[in-house]
Design a protein around this motif. Structure first.
Motif, PDB file in Angstrom:
ATOM      1  N   SER A 184       1.807  -7.675  -0.025  1.00 60.12           N
ATOM      2  CA  SER A 184       1.611  -6.643  -1.043  1.00 60.12           C
ATOM      3  C   SER A 184       0.676  -7.132  -2.148  1.00 60.12           C
ATOM      4  CB  SER A 184       2.963  -6.236  -1.634  1.00 60.12           C
ATOM      5  OG  SER A 184       2.798  -5.229  -2.614  1.00 60.12           O
ATOM      6  N   THR A 218      -5.527   5.829   2.140  1.00 57.94           N
ATOM      7  CA  THR A 218      -6.152   6.885   1.362  1.00 57.94           C
ATOM      8  C   THR A 218      -7.463   7.264   2.044  1.00 57.94           C
ATOM      9  OG1 THR A 218      -7.364   5.306   0.007  1.00 57.94           O
ATOM     10  CG2 THR A 218      -5.157   5.949  -0.759  1.00 57.94           C
ATOM     11  N   GLU A 229      -7.542  -4.231  -3.755  1.00 57.66           N
ATOM     12  CA  GLU A 229      -7.813  -2.944  -4.397  1.00 57.66           C
ATOM     13  C   GLU A 229      -8.408  -3.130  -5.786  1.00 57.66           C
ATOM     14  OE1 GLU A 229      -4.462   0.018  -2.396  1.00 57.66           O
ATOM     15  OE2 GLU A 229      -3.861  -1.295  -4.060  1.00 57.66           O
ATOM     16  N   GLU A 230      -7.909  -4.112  -6.513  1.00 59.13           N
ATOM     17  CA  GLU A 230      -8.435  -4.381  -7.850  1.00 59.13           C
ATOM     18  C   GLU A 230      -9.895  -4.826  -7.788  1.00 59.13           C
ATOM     19  OE1 GLU A 230      -5.755  -7.229  -9.414  1.00 59.13           O
ATOM     20  OE2 GLU A 230      -4.152  -5.771  -9.844  1.00 59.13           O
ATOM     21  N   THR A 237      -1.732   4.576   0.250  1.00 57.11           N
ATOM     22  CA  THR A 237      -0.750   5.398  -0.453  1.00 57.11           C
ATOM     23  C   THR A 237       0.630   4.903  -0.059  1.00 57.11           C
ATOM     24  OG1 THR A 237      -2.194   7.329  -0.480  1.00 57.11           O
ATOM     25  CG2 THR A 237       0.158   7.717  -0.801  1.00 57.11           C
ATOM     26  N   ARG A 238       1.395   4.486  -1.038  1.00 56.92           N
ATOM     27  CA  ARG A 238       2.705   3.904  -0.766  1.00 56.92           C
ATOM     28  C   ARG A 238       3.799   4.851  -1.226  1.00 56.92           C
ATOM     29  NH1 ARG A 238      -0.938   0.540  -2.928  1.00 56.92           N
ATOM     30  NH2 ARG A 238      -1.244  -1.603  -2.157  1.00 56.92           N
ATOM     31  N   VAL A 264     -10.824   0.647  -6.021  1.00 57.80           N
ATOM     32  CA  VAL A 264     -10.324   1.882  -5.405  1.00 57.80           C
ATOM     33  C   VAL A 264      -8.964   1.611  -4.780  1.00 57.80           C
ATOM     34  CG1 VAL A 264     -12.589   2.884  -4.927  1.00 57.80           C
ATOM     35  CG2 VAL A 264     -11.519   1.388  -3.228  1.00 57.80           C
ATOM     36  N   ARG A 265      -8.149   2.655  -4.685  1.00 60.45           N
ATOM     37  CA  ARG A 265      -6.860   2.528  -4.009  1.00 60.45           C
ATOM     38  C   ARG A 265      -7.083   2.745  -2.521  1.00 60.45           C
ATOM     39  NH1 ARG A 265      -1.644   2.294  -5.175  1.00 60.45           N
ATOM     40  NH2 ARG A 265      -2.054   2.469  -7.400  1.00 60.45           N
ATOM     41  N   LEU A 266      -6.588   1.811  -1.720  1.00 59.48           N
ATOM     42  CA  LEU A 266      -6.784   1.856  -0.273  1.00 59.48           C
ATOM     43  C   LEU A 266      -5.592   2.418   0.481  1.00 59.48           C
ATOM     44  CD1 LEU A 266      -8.428  -1.662   0.187  1.00 59.48           C
ATOM     45  CD2 LEU A 266      -9.584   0.544   0.051  1.00 59.48           C
ATOM     46  N   GLY A 311      -9.407   4.191   2.008  1.00 60.74           N
ATOM     47  CA  GLY A 311      -8.838   3.237   2.947  1.00 60.74           C
ATOM     48  C   GLY A 311      -9.144   3.597   4.386  1.00 60.74           C
ATOM     49  N   ARG A 341      -2.977  -5.572  -3.214  1.00 67.40           N
ATOM     50  CA  ARG A 341      -3.184  -5.150  -4.600  1.00 67.40           C
ATOM     51  C   ARG A 341      -4.420  -5.818  -5.195  1.00 67.40           C
ATOM     52  NH1 ARG A 341       1.391  -6.296  -6.226  1.00 67.40           N
ATOM     53  NH2 ARG A 341       1.010  -8.264  -7.330  1.00 67.40           N
TER      54      ARG A 341
END
Length: 296
Positions: A35, A60, A42-43, A51-52, A47-49, A63, A39
């Protein structure tokens, strides 16, 4: 650069498995470490890769795009690294095979168990899955299916002879019930059902004689979703089971099971090992494929 590749491998594993638990187990790391890796990736990318939610993980839009682009390239890198094993004195590498429980028990494991002791550097994972899998998307090296259900863009190697489903019951059961003379007579019998993982419904028993096909929906006290307990239930006298003949030889010879409706049970194409045609075979995969190949 090395760290970035590891991060991308971690992302691809989670996005493909859609589970931190399964991906962590496959990568040999902890969920918390995995995890943190995602994270930080992504930072860095901004961008957010993924969806949790409490129940699932899914890529996403960004992603999904990244996975589509890097997935095939990561596979190529992995295949090339495995191919280098051919330069070693002994074959080495990992081979992941997707198959049903019955295929694993009756064909895949018995054959590999005889060969693997001679190749300690080959690691094989046999993943049991009763529904059809996209082996390329789920990063399996190969899968096992019956010949009639193989996809056209796959290379297939026969690993078992043709088989057929036959109707069997114990002598004690047939002492209480007259054996069926036609498949339609099965509606008056206690039958051991099979629930299909692919569709969720009960399997309608398929018979054929003189070019005429007949499907029969049967009823009984017990239902399973795998073959082995169906055989055990038939041996215990719970009714008639419709199961592969290849696994019943000892029971038929000893008389523990009695076959009925023989002329209605027709053969079908047996198990095949299949893999994508574009796959570059590693030395480890060659050993596994040779061990599994059917020899008449």
């Amino acid at each position: 650069m090395r760290e970035n590749i590891n991060d991308l491998l971690a992302f691809a594993a989670v996005a493909t498995d859609q589970s931190f638990t399964r991906a962590a187990a496959r990568l040999g790391t902890s969920q918390s470490s995995l995890s943190r890796t995602i994270r930080k990736l992504e930072e860095r990318l901004g961008v957010r890769l993924l969806t949790r939610t409490t129940r699932s993980v899914s890529p996403t839009e960004a992603g999904g795009r990244l996975l589509q682009k890097i997935g095939p390239r990561l596979d190529e890198i992995e295949a090339e690294l495995e191919a280098l094993g051919a330069l070693r004195d002994k074959p080495a590498g990992n081979v992941r095979i997707n198959c049903s429980e019955y295929a694993a028990e009756s064909v895949v494991w018995p054959k590999l168990a005889k060969v693997l002791p001679a190749y300690p550097d080959i690691k094989v994972e046999i993943f049991i899955q009763h529904s059809f899998a996209d082996i390329a998307a789920e990063r399996f090296d190969a899968g096992v299916r019956l010949g009639e259900s193989l996809e056209k863009d796959m290379i297939a190697v026969r690993i078992a002879p043709d088989d057929r489903l036959i109707a069997v019951g114990s002598p004690s059961y047939f002492e209480r019930h007259a054996p069926p003379e036609t498949p339609r007579d099965l509606t008056a019998h206690s039958c051991i059902n099979l629930r299909l993982a692919t569709r969720g419904g009960l399997y309608a028993w398929e018979f054929e004689k003189d070019g005429a096909s007949l499907n029969v929906k049967v009823e009984g006290q017990v239902t399973f979703n795998t073959i082995r307990p169906m055989v055990d239930a038939a041996l215990a006298g719970f009714g008639i089971a419709f199961v592969p003949e290849s696994g019943l030889h000892a029971h038929l010879v000893s008389g523990a099971l009695v076959q009925v409706l023989d002329d209605w049970c027709q053969p079908f194409s047996g198990f095949h090992l299949y893999y994508p045609s574009r796959r570059q075979q590693s030395s480890a995969f060659e050993v596994v494929m040779t061990a599994l190949r059917h020899r008449a």
